[in-house]
Design an enzyme around this catalytic site. Structure first.
Site, PDB file in Angstrom:
ATOM      1  N   SER A  84      -2.917   2.130  -3.310  1.00 41.06           N
ATOM      2  CA  SER A  84      -2.867   0.696  -2.461  1.00 41.06           C
ATOM      3  C   SER A  84      -2.921   0.854  -1.067  1.00 41.06           C
ATOM      4  CB  SER A  84      -2.009  -0.100  -3.190  1.00 41.06           C
ATOM      5  OG  SER A  84      -2.567  -0.777  -4.506  1.00 41.06           O
ATOM      6  N   LYS A  87      -5.825  -0.721   0.576  1.00 42.51           N
ATOM      7  CA  LYS A  87      -5.917  -1.893   0.967  1.00 42.51           C
ATOM      8  C   LYS A  87      -6.043  -2.176   2.277  1.00 42.51           C
ATOM      9  CE  LYS A  87      -4.194  -3.761  -3.348  1.00 42.51           C
ATOM     10  NZ  LYS A  87      -4.198  -2.530  -4.253  1.00 42.51           N
ATOM     11  N   GLN A 140      -3.995  -6.712 -11.929  1.00 40.42           N
ATOM     12  CA  GLN A 140      -5.097  -5.832 -12.455  1.00 40.42           C
ATOM     13  C   GLN A 140      -6.025  -6.710 -13.127  1.00 40.42           C
ATOM     14  OE1 GLN A 140      -5.068  -2.774 -11.374  1.00 40.42           O
ATOM     15  NE2 GLN A 140      -2.905  -1.838 -11.522  1.00 40.42           N
ATOM     16  N   TYR A 167       0.623 -10.254  -5.717  1.00 42.07           N
ATOM     17  CA  TYR A 167      -0.123  -9.052  -5.309  1.00 42.07           C
ATOM     18  C   TYR A 167      -1.134  -8.811  -6.213  1.00 42.07           C
ATOM     19  CZ  TYR A 167      -0.317  -4.114  -3.959  1.00 42.07           C
ATOM     20  OH  TYR A 167      -0.785  -3.107  -3.295  1.00 42.07           O
ATOM     21  N   ASN A 169      -5.005  -6.530  -7.116  1.00 40.78           N
ATOM     22  CA  ASN A 169      -6.298  -6.029  -6.856  1.00 40.78           C
ATOM     23  C   ASN A 169      -7.285  -6.647  -7.113  1.00 40.78           C
ATOM     24  OD1 ASN A 169      -4.825  -3.535  -6.632  1.00 40.78           O
ATOM     25  ND2 ASN A 169      -5.367  -2.881  -8.673  1.00 40.78           N
ATOM     26  N   GLU A 289       2.242  -5.053   5.707  1.00 39.66           N
ATOM     27  CA  GLU A 289       3.505  -6.064   5.173  1.00 39.66           C
ATOM     28  C   GLU A 289       4.321  -5.691   6.540  1.00 39.66           C
ATOM     29  OE1 GLU A 289       4.129  -4.501   1.544  1.00 39.66           O
ATOM     30  OE2 GLU A 289       2.506  -5.335   0.497  1.00 39.66           O
ATOM     31  N   LYS A 332       3.206  -0.046   3.860  1.00 41.07           N
ATOM     32  CA  LYS A 332       2.307  -0.094   2.787  1.00 41.07           C
ATOM     33  C   LYS A 332       2.689   1.038   1.871  1.00 41.07           C
ATOM     34  CE  LYS A 332      -0.369  -2.263   0.065  1.00 41.07           C
ATOM     35  NZ  LYS A 332       0.283  -1.681  -1.093  1.00 41.07           N
ATOM     36  N   SER A 335       0.087   3.592  -5.027  1.00 37.60           N
ATOM     37  CA  SER A 335       0.077   4.739  -6.254  1.00 37.60           C
ATOM     38  C   SER A 335      -1.289   4.801  -7.114  1.00 37.60           C
ATOM     39  CB  SER A 335       1.289   4.249  -7.003  1.00 37.60           C
ATOM     40  OG  SER A 335       2.649   4.503  -6.532  1.00 37.60           O
TER      41      SER A 335
END
Length: 382
Positions: A84, A87, A140, A167, A169, A289, A332, A335
């Site tokens: 991630s 992102k 997800q 949060y 995806n 963040e 950030k 995984s």
């Protein structure tokens, strides 16, 4: 494009005498070894590449193996899955498109994906997609989803846009899909041709080419089996980047000192540093963040906790530009099934860290190790 290329060398450099540089390289190695050695031993991590920035200068330290089966050591060109952390590139691509007038943050996704016009997700703005505040999109996509747009068209919101952060995806994945459409390319091509060259990242990929496969580390799952990321819904946009520690330091250097970048990319980086929602322990921006620096370890752990990544949390809007003009730490985690990564930097202190591992291990362990290293990097050199 870069106005002048960033240098990212495998040894610590100091703007002083060779003896001073050698002393500080030894000190830096000791700091990193003290944090990374126990971490790898406790969590059974086969290999890691750790990149450090001190006073704007880079260093990379490699540990262990990229493949247990072949005993291949982690080296300067070893590719790790970022998960991630990808992102942050998705957000940067969207900001790059915005800087070129190709999209607007207050636009809605249906403007670029007509199939979504009038749907629940179309009530959200692109900024809300990028800050996970579109109304409760899940972490997800369901496993059986084969068409992301069809699923998004049927999705029903759990909250009004801009009121809660969950949060997701699908949320940032849709932002990346929109950004690529606005630029007239598929997402992978847009990132590989517009962002990576601009940051000087010569060994980073969304789709690893055949010529680079020998450098692609094997990840290891909880059973110790070698794995690599599987294709999935909006996989490229949400968790698809593979990179080296050296390239990731170039990316962090550009975030620490974006003045070296050409105008659209410089503006894009600046846009990802704006905070939009106060989430308690941290502030949510586009991709990154944020925390006030110095930050207590407990706060950094809380901001990277399962509560923040797996639960819906109330989001308190922040007026852009209203945050105190104080040092900020950006971070950030990322995984995949066989890889774990962490990146953080503090522009005002010109320090940063990237930790790439070929095993997923708890975020708390990553944060603790990085915090220990950054705390010492932030101290004046004796």
């Amino acid at each position: 494009m870069l106005k002048r290329p960033f240098k990212c060398l495998p040894l610590f450099l100091a703007l002083a005498s060779p003896a001073f540089a050698a002393d500080n390289a030894t000190r830096l190695r000791a700091v990193v070894d003290a944090a990374i050695g126990p971490l790898m031993a406790e969590h059974g991590v086969p290999g890691m590449a750790v990149g450090i920035i001190v006073d704007g200068q880079p260093a990379v330290f490699n540990y262990g193996v990229a493949s247990k089966e072949h005993g291949t050591p982690v080296g300067p060109e070893t590719l790790f899955e970022l998960g991630s952390i990808s992102k942050t590139f998705t957000a940067t691509l969207a900001a790059y498109a915005q800087a070129q007038g190709k999209l607007g943050w207050e636009d809605h996704p249906g403007k670029y994906v007509p199939q979504l016009a009038g749907s629940a997700v179309d009530r959200a703005t692109l900024r809300e997609l990028g800050t996970y505040t579109a109304g409760g999109l899940p972490l997800q996509f369901p496993d059986d989803v084969t068409n992301e747009i069809d699923w998004l068209r049927q999705w029903q919101a759990a909250a009004p846009p801009g009121t809660q952060r969950r949060y997701s995806n699908p949320s940032i994945g849709l932002l990346g899909h929109v950004a690529a459409r606005a630029l007239g390319q598929d997402f992978g091509t847009a990132v590989e041709t517009r962002l990576f060259p601009g940051f000087g990242m010569r060994h980073s990929h969304v789709k690893v080419p055949a010529a680079a496969m020998a450098n692609y580390a094997w990840g290891y799952n909880g059973d110790g089996r070698p794995v690599r990321v599987n294709p999935g819904a909006f996989d490229a946009e949400a968790y698809g980047v593979k990179s080296t520690a050296t390239d990731m330091l170039r990316f962090l250097q550009a975030n620490i000192d974006p003045g070296r970048l050409e105008t659209p990319l410089r503006q894009a980086v600046a846009a990802t540093h704006v905070g939009y929602f106060d989430m308690g322990p941290m502030v949510q921006g586009l991709g990154w963040e944020q925390y006030p620096y110095p930050v207590a370890l407990e706060r950094l752990v809380a901001g990277n906790s399962p509560k923040m990544s797996r639960e819906a949390n109330p989001a308190k809007p922040i007026a852009p530009g209203s945050l105190p003009a104080a040092p900020v730490l950006f971070n950030k985690t990322g995984s995949t099934g066989g890889f774990g990564a962490y990146a953080a930097f503090v522009p005002a202190r010109k320090i940063g860290i990237v930790m790439l591992a070929n095993k997923a291990y708890p975020n708390e362990a990553r944060v603790k190790a990085a915090h220990a290293i950054l705390t010492q990097l932030g101290q004046p050199v004796p």
